[in-house]
Scaffold this motif. Structure first.
Motif, mmCIF file in Angstrom:
data_model
loop_
_atom_site.group_PDB
_atom_site.id
_atom_site.type_symbol
_atom_site.label_atom_id
_atom_site.label_comp_id
_atom_site.label_asym_id
_atom_site.label_seq_id
_atom_site.Cartn_x
_atom_site.Cartn_y
_atom_site.Cartn_z
ATOM 1 N N ARG A 1 11.953 2.934 -9.216
ATOM 2 C CA ARG A 1 11.896 2.089 -8.012
ATOM 3 C C ARG A 1 12.679 2.714 -6.863
ATOM 4 O O ARG A 1 12.291 2.589 -5.695
ATOM 5 C CB ARG A 1 12.436 0.693 -8.332
ATOM 6 C CG ARG A 1 11.488 -0.129 -9.188
ATOM 7 C CD ARG A 1 11.936 -1.582 -9.331
ATOM 8 N NE ARG A 1 10.945 -2.334 -10.091
ATOM 9 C CZ ARG A 1 10.968 -2.477 -11.410
ATOM 10 N NH1 ARG A 1 11.958 -1.937 -12.113
ATOM 11 N NH2 ARG A 1 10.017 -3.146 -12.026
ATOM 12 N N GLN B 1 10.383 5.445 -5.647
ATOM 13 C CA GLN B 1 9.213 4.860 -4.993
ATOM 14 C C GLN B 1 9.546 4.401 -3.578
ATOM 15 O O GLN B 1 8.761 4.621 -2.638
ATOM 16 C CB GLN B 1 8.687 3.678 -5.797
ATOM 17 C CG GLN B 1 7.438 3.042 -5.182
ATOM 18 C CD GLN B 1 7.165 1.647 -5.706
ATOM 19 O OE1 GLN B 1 8.093 0.936 -6.081
ATOM 20 N NE2 GLN B 1 5.902 1.260 -5.745
ATOM 21 N N GLN C 1 7.545 6.082 -0.578
ATOM 22 C CA GLN C 1 6.656 5.242 0.214
ATOM 23 C C GLN C 1 7.104 5.174 1.672
ATOM 24 O O GLN C 1 6.274 5.159 2.586
ATOM 25 C CB GLN C 1 6.593 3.834 -0.386
ATOM 26 C CG GLN C 1 5.322 3.095 -0.036
ATOM 27 C CD GLN C 1 4.800 2.252 -1.191
ATOM 28 O OE1 GLN C 1 5.178 2.442 -2.349
ATOM 29 N NE2 GLN C 1 3.935 1.320 -0.883
ATOM 30 N N ALA D 1 -3.801 -1.016 -2.955
ATOM 31 C CA ALA D 1 -2.773 -1.232 -3.971
ATOM 32 C C ALA D 1 -1.435 -0.640 -3.542
ATOM 33 O O ALA D 1 -1.380 0.421 -2.924
ATOM 34 C CB ALA D 1 -3.209 -0.611 -5.298
ATOM 35 N N TYR D 2 -0.365 -1.364 -3.878
ATOM 36 C CA TYR D 2 0.998 -0.856 -3.750
ATOM 37 C C TYR D 2 1.349 -0.432 -2.325
ATOM 38 O O TYR D 2 1.985 0.581 -2.098
ATOM 39 C CB TYR D 2 1.220 0.290 -4.748
ATOM 40 C CG TYR D 2 0.754 -0.095 -6.115
ATOM 41 C CD1 TYR D 2 1.503 -0.976 -6.891
ATOM 42 C CD2 TYR D 2 -0.470 0.334 -6.610
ATOM 43 C CE1 TYR D 2 1.050 -1.387 -8.135
ATOM 44 C CE2 TYR D 2 -0.921 -0.071 -7.856
ATOM 45 C CZ TYR D 2 -0.149 -0.936 -8.609
ATOM 46 O OH TYR D 2 -0.603 -1.347 -9.829
ATOM 47 N N ARG D 3 0.907 -1.240 -1.393
ATOM 48 C CA ARG D 3 1.240 -1.028 0.011
ATOM 49 C C ARG D 3 1.685 -2.350 0.611
ATOM 50 O O ARG D 3 1.186 -3.418 0.242
ATOM 51 C CB ARG D 3 0.018 -0.503 0.787
ATOM 52 C CG ARG D 3 -0.501 0.824 0.304
ATOM 53 C CD ARG D 3 -1.765 1.227 1.039
ATOM 54 N NE ARG D 3 -1.515 1.371 2.467
ATOM 55 C CZ ARG D 3 -2.484 1.568 3.352
ATOM 56 N NH1 ARG D 3 -3.747 1.630 2.948
ATOM 57 N NH2 ARG D 3 -2.202 1.719 4.633
ATOM 58 N N SER E 1 -3.013 -6.284 -0.828
ATOM 59 C CA SER E 1 -3.076 -6.911 -2.149
ATOM 60 C C SER E 1 -4.529 -6.958 -2.597
ATOM 61 O O SER E 1 -5.431 -6.486 -1.890
ATOM 62 C CB SER E 1 -2.512 -8.338 -2.080
ATOM 63 O OG SER E 1 -3.330 -9.136 -1.219
ATOM 64 N N VAL F 1 6.421 2.409 -12.765
ATOM 65 C CA VAL F 1 6.433 1.970 -11.371
ATOM 66 C C VAL F 1 5.695 2.966 -10.493
ATOM 67 O O VAL F 1 4.914 2.597 -9.618
ATOM 68 C CB VAL F 1 7.886 1.792 -10.887
ATOM 69 C CG1 VAL F 1 7.929 1.482 -9.396
ATOM 70 C CG2 VAL F 1 8.587 0.706 -11.686
ATOM 71 N N VAL G 1 1.100 4.581 -7.786
ATOM 72 C CA VAL G 1 1.219 5.253 -6.494
ATOM 73 C C VAL G 1 0.754 6.702 -6.605
ATOM 74 O O VAL G 1 0.022 7.210 -5.735
ATOM 75 C CB VAL G 1 2.676 5.208 -5.992
ATOM 76 C CG1 VAL G 1 2.803 5.934 -4.660
ATOM 77 C CG2 VAL G 1 3.148 3.765 -5.859
#
Length: 400
Positions: free
Chosen positions: A165, A168, A172, A187-189, A193, A284, A288
Motif C-alpha cells: 500500500r 501503491q 499512483q 479499476a483502482y483509480r 469504480s 494490493v 494496478v
C-alpha cells in the motif's frame, strides 16, 4: 524423512515440489492439497504453453517523466494505513490483524523502519513472498468433485500488504500527476469504480439508440489473466512506457521474483509451488500492475474504430452503426477481436473465445429489424451468437 520429487511444468517456467506424504482427502471433493496445487499449476502452464509459439510483443519507448526512488514513509502514514486496512488475518501472520490495529500507535514507528529499508534498498523481503491459497467453489451448487469448480483464493501476510500500500500510493501519485494512468480503465483509480465503468458503457449505448443506431457490445473473457502474464514484459513496460528506473524498478523486480505459495485445504497443507509469472493473487499492487501491463490494448482496439473499456481483467468492446451497416460492423468487430487475441497471445495472455459474449442493443424497433442477419461473429472454430442479455460487472443489460 519425506521424499521430495520435482515435477516441471509444461512450459518449463514453474516447478512444483510434491512431498510424498499422506494427506487426508476432503469428504466432499476427494481432492488432496497436492491435487489442487498440481491443478492450479498445470492450468497456468497450459495457458503459457498455448501462447509460447507467438513471437513476444515489442514494447516501444514512450517519452515520460521518470520515477527512480521512493519517498520515505512516516510512522503517522503507517498508522493511517493500518487503521484503514481490512480486518483480515492471514495464517502466516505472527499476530492477528485486530491486535496490530489496536496497538498501531505503539507499533507504527517500528513497522516503518523495515518498510523504509525496503524502499531505499529496492528489495522486497523473502519472508513476505509466500502466500497461503485456499480452493473455494466458484458458485454454490457446483460439483465439488470437479477441480474446475474451484478457484484459488490467496492470503498474504499483513505487513507485506502494508508495504504494498505504501508503494501503491507513491506509484499512483506519480502516474496520476503525470497523466500516465490508462484512460480506458476504471479499476483502482480515484473517483472510478464498477459503477462508473457500467455507466460509461451504458450511456454510450443509450446515446447511440437515441440517434437511431444499434450498438454491438462484446464482453471478452481471459483465461487466468492475472496468473499468466510475463514478468519481463512487465518490467520493460514499466521502464519504457511508465518511466520507472533505478531503485523503483529494482523494487518491482524483487517484489515479483522468488514468490511461492502453498495450498491449504481440508486440514492439509501442500508443499511449495514456485512462481515465475503472474502477479500475486490477493495482492494490493497486482491489479494496478495488470492495468499497466494491458494499457497498449486500447491502441489495438482504436485502430479498428472500436471503443474499449475495462475494469481489471473484465474487458468490453463496443461500436455503433446504422441498421443497414450491421454486417459491416460485425465484420469490423470480429477483426478487432482477432487482433486483440493476437496481442494477448504475444503478451502471454489467452483470450477465451468460447466464453466471449455478444449483445446488440438499440431501440425496440431497431432491434426487431435485425432478425439475426449478420449479427453473430465467427472467431476461429467458435461462433459467438447474439444474446438477449449479458451481465456487465454484475449489471444485467438487455438488447432493448
Amino acid at each position: 524423512m519425506q521424499r521430495v520429487k520435482a515435477i516441471h511444468g509444461a512450459c518449463g517456467g514453474r516447478t512444483f515440489h510434491d512431498t510424498l506424504g499422506e494427506v487426508s482427502r476432503d469428504e466432499t471433493g476427494g481432492h488432496t492439497v497436492d491435487d489442487f496445487a498440481s491443478f492450479f499449476e498445470d492450468k497456468v502452464d497450459g495457458v503459457r504453453a498455448s501462447t509460447a509459439s507467438t513471437p513476444i510483443y515489442d514494447v516501444r519507448y514512450r517519452a515520460t517523466p521518470t520515477l527512480e526512488d521512493w519517498t520515505a514513509v512516516t510512522a503517522e502514514e503507517i498508522q493511517k494505513l493500518i487503521s484503514s486496512a481490512p480486518n483480515k488475518t492471514c495464517e502466516l501472520d505472527p499476530a492477528p490483524t485486530w491486535l496490530v490495529k489496536d496497538m498501531r500507535g505503539l507499533l507504527s514507528p517500528f513497522i516503518s523502519l523495515p518498510i523504509n529499508k525496503s524502499l531505499t534498498a529496492g528489495c522486497f523481503s523473502a519472508a513476505f513472498k509466500e502466500a497461503s491459497v485456499r480452493p473455494l467453489l466458484k458458485k454454490v451448487g457446483l460439483d465439488a468433485g470437479d477441480q474446475k469448480s474451484f478457484r484459488p483464493v490467496s492470503n498474504l501476510p499483513f505487513i507485506s500488504k502494508l508495504l504494498e500500500r505504501v508503494v501503491q500510493a507513491r506509484l499512483q501519485a506519480f502516474l496520476e500527476s503525470n497523466r500516465l494512468m490508462p484512460k480506458t480503465h476504471s479499476a483502482y483509480r480515484k473517483y472510478h469504480s464498477t459503477e462508473t465503468a457500467v455507466t460509461r458503457v451504458y450511456n454510450g449505448l443509450l446515446l447511440a439508440a437515441d440517434r437511431g443506431q444499434v450498438s454491438a457490445l462484446c464482453l471478452l473473457d481471459l483465461t487466468a489473466a492475472f496468473d499468466t502474464f510475463d514478468h519481463e514484459l512487465l518490467f520493460v513496460r514499466l521502464e519504457r512506457q511508465f518511466g520507472l528506473r533505478g531503485t523503483a524498478l529494482m523494487w518491482f523486480r524483487s517484489y515479483l521474483s522468488g514468490r511461492t505459495y502453498r495450498v491449504v485445504y481440508a486440514g492439509g497443507t501442500s508443499s511449495v509451488v514456485y512462481i515465475v509469472c503472474s502477479v500475486p493473487q490477493g495482492s494490493v499492487l497486482g491489479p494496478v500492475l495488470f492495468m499497466l501491463y494491458v494499457a497498449d490494448l486500447a491502441d489495438i482496439v482504436n485502430r479498428q474504430g472500436v471503443t474499449l473499456h475495462s475494469f481489471a481483467d473484465d474487458t468490453q468492446l463496443y461500436l455503433h452503426c446504422c441498421r443497414e451497416d450491421i454486417t459491416t460492423a460485425a465484420t469490423r468487430l470480429k477483426e478487432c477481436v482477432v487482433d486483440v487475441g493476437r496481442w494477448m497471445s504475444a503478451n502471454r495472455l489467452k483470450l477465451n473465445t468460447d466464453k466471449t459474449e455478444l449483445l446488440w442493443t438499440g431501440s425496440r424497433h431497431s432491434i426487431s429489424q435485425l432478425h439475426g442477419h449478420g449479427s453473430s461473429i465467427q472467431l476461429g472454430a467458435d461462433t459467438v451468437p447474439a444474446c438477449d442479455h449479458v451481465r456487465l460487472l454484475g449489471v444485467i443489460i438487455s438488447c432493448c
